[in-house]
Design a protein around this motif. Structure first.
Motif, short mmCIF file in Angstrom:
data_model
loop_
_atom_site.label_atom_id
_atom_site.label_comp_id
_atom_site.label_asym_id
_atom_site.label_seq_id
_atom_site.Cartn_x
_atom_site.Cartn_y
_atom_site.Cartn_z
N ALA A 1 21.91 12.97 34.10
CA ALA A 1 20.79 12.25 34.70
C ALA A 1 20.89 12.30 36.22
O ALA A 1 21.93 11.92 36.78
N PRO A 2 19.85 12.72 36.92
CA PRO A 2 19.89 12.73 38.38
C PRO A 2 19.78 11.34 39.00
O PRO A 2 20.07 11.16 40.19
N LEU A 3 19.37 10.36 38.19
CA LEU A 3 19.21 9.00 38.68
C LEU A 3 19.81 8.04 37.66
O LEU A 3 19.39 8.00 36.50
N ARG A 4 20.81 7.26 38.10
CA ARG A 4 21.48 6.30 37.22
C ARG A 4 21.51 4.94 37.93
O ARG A 4 21.86 4.85 39.11
N LEU A 5 21.17 3.89 37.19
CA LEU A 5 21.12 2.55 37.75
C LEU A 5 21.86 1.59 36.83
O LEU A 5 21.85 1.76 35.60
N ARG A 6 22.45 0.57 37.43
CA ARG A 6 23.09 -0.51 36.67
C ARG A 6 22.31 -1.79 36.90
O ARG A 6 22.02 -2.17 38.04
N LEU A 7 21.96 -2.47 35.81
CA LEU A 7 21.15 -3.68 35.87
C LEU A 7 22.00 -4.90 35.53
O LEU A 7 22.71 -4.89 34.53
N GLU A 8 21.92 -5.92 36.36
CA GLU A 8 22.67 -7.15 36.13
C GLU A 8 21.80 -8.34 36.48
O GLU A 8 21.20 -8.38 37.56
N GLY A 9 21.72 -9.32 35.57
CA GLY A 9 20.95 -10.52 35.85
C GLY A 9 21.67 -11.40 36.87
O GLY A 9 22.90 -11.37 37.00
N THR A 10 20.90 -12.18 37.61
CA THR A 10 21.47 -13.08 38.61
C THR A 10 20.59 -14.31 38.72
O THR A 10 19.45 -14.31 38.26
N VAL A 11 21.14 -15.35 39.31
CA VAL A 11 20.39 -16.59 39.53
C VAL A 11 20.26 -16.79 41.03
O VAL A 11 21.24 -17.05 41.74
N SER A 12 19.04 -16.63 41.55
CA SER A 12 18.79 -16.74 42.98
C SER A 12 17.34 -17.10 43.20
O SER A 12 16.47 -16.73 42.40
N GLU A 13 17.08 -17.82 44.30
CA GLU A 13 15.69 -18.13 44.64
C GLU A 13 14.92 -16.87 45.01
O GLU A 13 13.70 -16.82 44.87
N MET A 14 15.63 -15.85 45.47
CA MET A 14 14.98 -14.62 45.92
C MET A 14 14.75 -13.61 44.81
O MET A 14 13.98 -12.66 44.99
N GLY A 15 15.40 -13.76 43.67
CA GLY A 15 15.23 -12.79 42.59
C GLY A 15 16.12 -13.10 41.41
O GLY A 15 16.96 -14.01 41.45
N ASN A 16 15.92 -12.35 40.34
CA ASN A 16 16.67 -12.58 39.12
C ASN A 16 17.33 -11.32 38.56
O ASN A 16 17.94 -11.36 37.50
N LEU A 17 17.22 -10.20 39.29
CA LEU A 17 17.78 -8.95 38.79
C LEU A 17 18.38 -8.14 39.94
O LEU A 17 17.70 -7.86 40.93
N GLN A 18 19.66 -7.78 39.78
CA GLN A 18 20.32 -6.90 40.74
C GLN A 18 20.30 -5.48 40.19
O GLN A 18 20.71 -5.25 39.05
N VAL A 19 19.83 -4.55 40.99
CA VAL A 19 19.77 -3.14 40.59
C VAL A 19 20.68 -2.35 41.51
O VAL A 19 20.45 -2.27 42.72
N ASP A 20 21.73 -1.78 40.91
CA ASP A 20 22.68 -0.96 41.67
C ASP A 20 22.40 0.51 41.38
O ASP A 20 22.59 0.97 40.25
N VAL A 21 21.91 1.22 42.37
CA VAL A 21 21.63 2.65 42.22
C VAL A 21 22.93 3.39 42.54
O VAL A 21 23.20 3.71 43.70
N PHE A 22 23.75 3.64 41.52
CA PHE A 22 25.07 4.22 41.79
C PHE A 22 25.08 5.74 41.70
O PHE A 22 26.09 6.36 42.03
N LYS A 23 23.99 6.35 41.26
CA LYS A 23 23.88 7.80 41.32
C LYS A 23 22.45 8.16 41.69
O LYS A 23 21.51 7.78 41.01
#
Length: 273
Positions: A178-200
């Protein structure tokens, strides 16, 4: 014979040359994700069409729709006669919730394989990619291997389809075409609820995960209103001061020969004698 003149990377003939220190573009078209901050982190500014996009997360069925619904809704609006195909979805899609995110349920097809039969899911994914009436494929393939993914990458590229493959977090340690790989992790924050780590990606490593608010607009508005009420209440409480205590010197003086004092003096005299 090789030319000794330096290469001009700005020339039109070398416009597609990618330098590793820069965020690469893509030769194929892209679909905007619906999140400006995420578009900025992706080569070409969106989800690449005709390529395998691999999404890793701790638990299947949690973050998929919040992340992908804006882009998929835009695809359906642009191509209303095309199908959106789900392969091996961990739960049956909940129509009202997806409808609230502007997805057309009548153009959604869910394919389920036999329990434990990973080859059937791979076969269904490849068949969907080859179908002219399909615009995007979402496949949950926890047991796929690199060779399987390579075939899917070739099929997505050959038929110019959006392809999202969901796998568990442990797959991050495995090789992937895959030329594009992402890791998704939930979070608790007033600014958002999902952290997206583009590691590739085609470019330098992302310095920090992208924080997204993937909650439906109505829910996000309710949460924002609740936070504002809580903030106003805290401010009101902070402005309420405790009653001030006056120093003893400012208390009104009691006359020393008042009737009360005279009575106390007599009592003290008799007790003394």
């Amino acid at each position: 014979m090789l030319s000794s003149s330096p290469l001009d990377l700005a020339s039109p003939a070398l416009a597609d040359v990618w330098r590793a220190g820069e965020l690469g573009g893509v030769s194929q078209s892209v679909q905007a994700t619906g999140y400006a901050s995420l578009d900025t982190a992706l080569p070409g500014g969106g989800w690449p069409q005709g390529a395998l996009i691999e999404l890793l997360q701790p638990q299947a069925g949690v973050h998929e729709w919040g992340l992908l619904a804006p882009a998929l809704a835009a695809v359906q609006q642009a191509e209303p006669a095309q199908w959106l195909v789900l392969v091996g979805a961990p739960q049956v899609p909940f129509g009202p919730a997806l409808g609230a995110q502007q997805l057309q349920m009548l153009q959604l097809l869910s394919v389920q394989g036999r329990p434990g039969d990973a080859p059937s899911l791979l076969w269904a994914t490849r068949e969907a990619l080859q179908c002219a009436d399909v615009s995007a494929v979402l496949a949950w393939l926890p047991h796929a291997r690199s060779a399987h993914l390579r075939r899917l990458q070739i099929a997505a590229h050959a038929h110019h389809k959006l392809l999202f493959v969901f796998r568990p977090l442990r797959a991050q340690q495995e090789s992937s075409p895959a030329p594009l790989r992402l890791r998704l992790e939930g979070t608790v924050s007033e600014m958002g609820n999902l952290q997206v780590d583009v590691f590739k990606r085609r470019g330098p490593p992302l310095a920090a995960p992208v924080l997204l608010d993937t909650r439906p607009a109505r829910l996000a508005a309710l949460l924002a209103a609740s936070r504002e009420r809580a903030r106003q209440k805290r401010e009101e409480l902070s402005t309420v001061q405790a009653p001030s205590r006056l120093p003893l010197s400012s208390w009104p003086a009691i006359p020393s020969q008042s009737p009360v004092h005279a009575l106390l003096d007599r009592i003290a005299y008799f007790h003394h004698h």
